[in-house]
Scaffold this active site. Structure first.
Site, mmCIF file in Angstrom:
data_model
loop_
_atom_site.group_PDB
_atom_site.id
_atom_site.type_symbol
_atom_site.label_atom_id
_atom_site.label_comp_id
_atom_site.label_asym_id
_atom_site.label_seq_id
_atom_site.Cartn_x
_atom_site.Cartn_y
_atom_site.Cartn_z
ATOM 1 N N SER A 147 1.208 -1.556 0.071
ATOM 2 C CA SER A 147 -0.408 -0.137 0.040
ATOM 3 C C SER A 147 1.030 1.749 -0.127
ATOM 4 O O SER A 147 1.615 1.104 -0.854
ATOM 5 C CB SER A 147 -0.277 -0.087 1.205
ATOM 6 O OG SER A 147 -1.912 0.937 1.567
ATOM 7 N N ASP A 155 -9.801 -5.369 -4.303
ATOM 8 C CA ASP A 155 -8.904 -4.154 -3.875
ATOM 9 C C ASP A 155 -9.174 -3.272 -5.056
ATOM 10 O O ASP A 155 -9.265 -2.679 -6.101
ATOM 11 C CB ASP A 155 -7.466 -4.936 -4.630
ATOM 12 C CG ASP A 155 -6.602 -3.834 -3.501
ATOM 13 O OD1 ASP A 155 -7.356 -2.462 -2.726
ATOM 14 O OD2 ASP A 155 -6.068 -3.641 -3.840
ATOM 15 N N HIS A 161 -7.851 -5.850 -0.367
ATOM 16 C CA HIS A 161 -6.175 -5.131 0.212
ATOM 17 C C HIS A 161 -5.799 -5.333 1.039
ATOM 18 O O HIS A 161 -6.863 -5.680 1.904
ATOM 19 C CB HIS A 161 -6.971 -3.370 -0.070
ATOM 20 C CG HIS A 161 -6.177 -2.514 0.413
ATOM 21 N ND1 HIS A 161 -5.250 -2.602 -0.874
ATOM 22 C CD2 HIS A 161 -5.013 -2.188 1.325
ATOM 23 C CE1 HIS A 161 -3.792 -1.154 -0.501
ATOM 24 N NE2 HIS A 161 -3.978 -1.628 0.564
#
Length: 294
Positions: free
Chosen positions: A156, A239, A271
């Site tokens: 991320s 995601d 995610h």
């Protein structure tokens, strides 16, 4: 009303800022101590990278003996640049599993978080950690790590930071004793249009859509500066950031960078699923996939 109770900026689910400048983090996971159990598969310990600014890291090493030195993985945690920690249960569990599966020495960076320390503090801290590694500042690194086989990885926002550190290494150069050979971006966070209010608040000096730190397409020539020879991009089908990872992969393929890039998509997952569901079959397979890259 007391300024301590008046909200000036609200960015759920990450943090809010009150009019007296108090910051309240809205989510996160508990911290856990490193493992010093001599019968464990992986040992870990915490180290100080820099006292000022305050930068620390958690180091991991397999306990099994090996014939030679092991690859070194510098891992950068996610959390929207604002939450989570190298010392949290999420990342300690993941780095234990990844270190064991990959047979690497791992350095998980505890960088300063926004908005208390605005961006670019996170980038600077991870760069300082790379330079700290280069100096072999810890006995585990000196005794067990092969600094000619260094990998950068993150998920991320941590994937964003890892990319930018790889670019900076290509622009500024590294010493002859350290070589970054690969980059792993897990569910990376980039913006290929105008960044949202969260980024602009955390990075007050940003030029927005023209800032290559958040938008790699803003200065595509920088992609050619990536210091490593291979990049592995991971996305998850469900995601919301999947498209950004795909866009990064396609942008890198078209760039002047001469390395090899591939992309892997996990079906039916969201995610950073592997962090929140570390014991599920998909997470176990994903860790093995990551391990195969190192």
């Amino acid at each position: 009303m007391d300024p301590a109770d008046e909200i000036a900026h609200d960015f759920p689910p990450f943090f809010r800022v009150y009019k007296n400048n108090r910051v309240e983090k809205l989510t996160g996971t508990p911290f856990i101590a490193p493992s010093a159990d001599p019968i464990a598969v992986v040992l870990s310990k915490d180290v100080v990278v820099s006292p000022d600014p305050k930068i620390s890291a958690r180091l991991y090493r397999p306990t099994a003996s090996t014939a030679g030195k092991l690859p070194l993985l510098i891992y950068i945690h996610g959390g929207a640049f604002a939450i989570e920690s190298a010392f949290s249960t999420l990342y300690h569990t993941h780095l234990n599993a990844l270190t064991a599966a990959a047979g690497v020495i791992a350095v998980s960076v505890e960088y300063r978080l926004a908005p208390e320390d605005p961006i670019p503090a996170c980038y600077d801290d991870c760069w300082e950690t790379l330079k700290w590694v280069e100096k072999e500042s810890d006995t585990w690194i000196k005794e067990y790590a092969d600094l000619n086989r260094v990998y950068l990885a993150g998920d991320s926002a941590g994937a964003n930071i890892a990319h930018n550190i790889a670019v900076r290494a290509g622009v500024e150069g590294l010493g002859p004793g350290l070589k970054i050979v690969g980059l792993v971006l897990v569910h990376p966070y980039f913006e290929f249009g105008e960044p949202g209010k969260l980024w602009m608040y955390m990075c007050p000096g940003s030029s927005g859509v023209n800032d290559p730190r958040i938008n790699p397409a803003a200065e595509p020539d920088l992609l050619g500066k990536l210091v490593c020879g291979k990049v592995h991009v991971c996305v998850a089908r469900d995601d919301g950031l999947k498209g950004r990872g795909v866009s990064y992969y396609e942008l890198l393929k078209k760039s002047d960078w001469s390395g090899d890039v591939d992309i892997f998509e996990t079906q039916g997952e969201d995610h950073v699923f592997h962090l929140f569901k570390p014991d599920c079959e998909a997470a176990n397979k994903f860790v093995l996939l990551l391990a195969s890259f190192f």
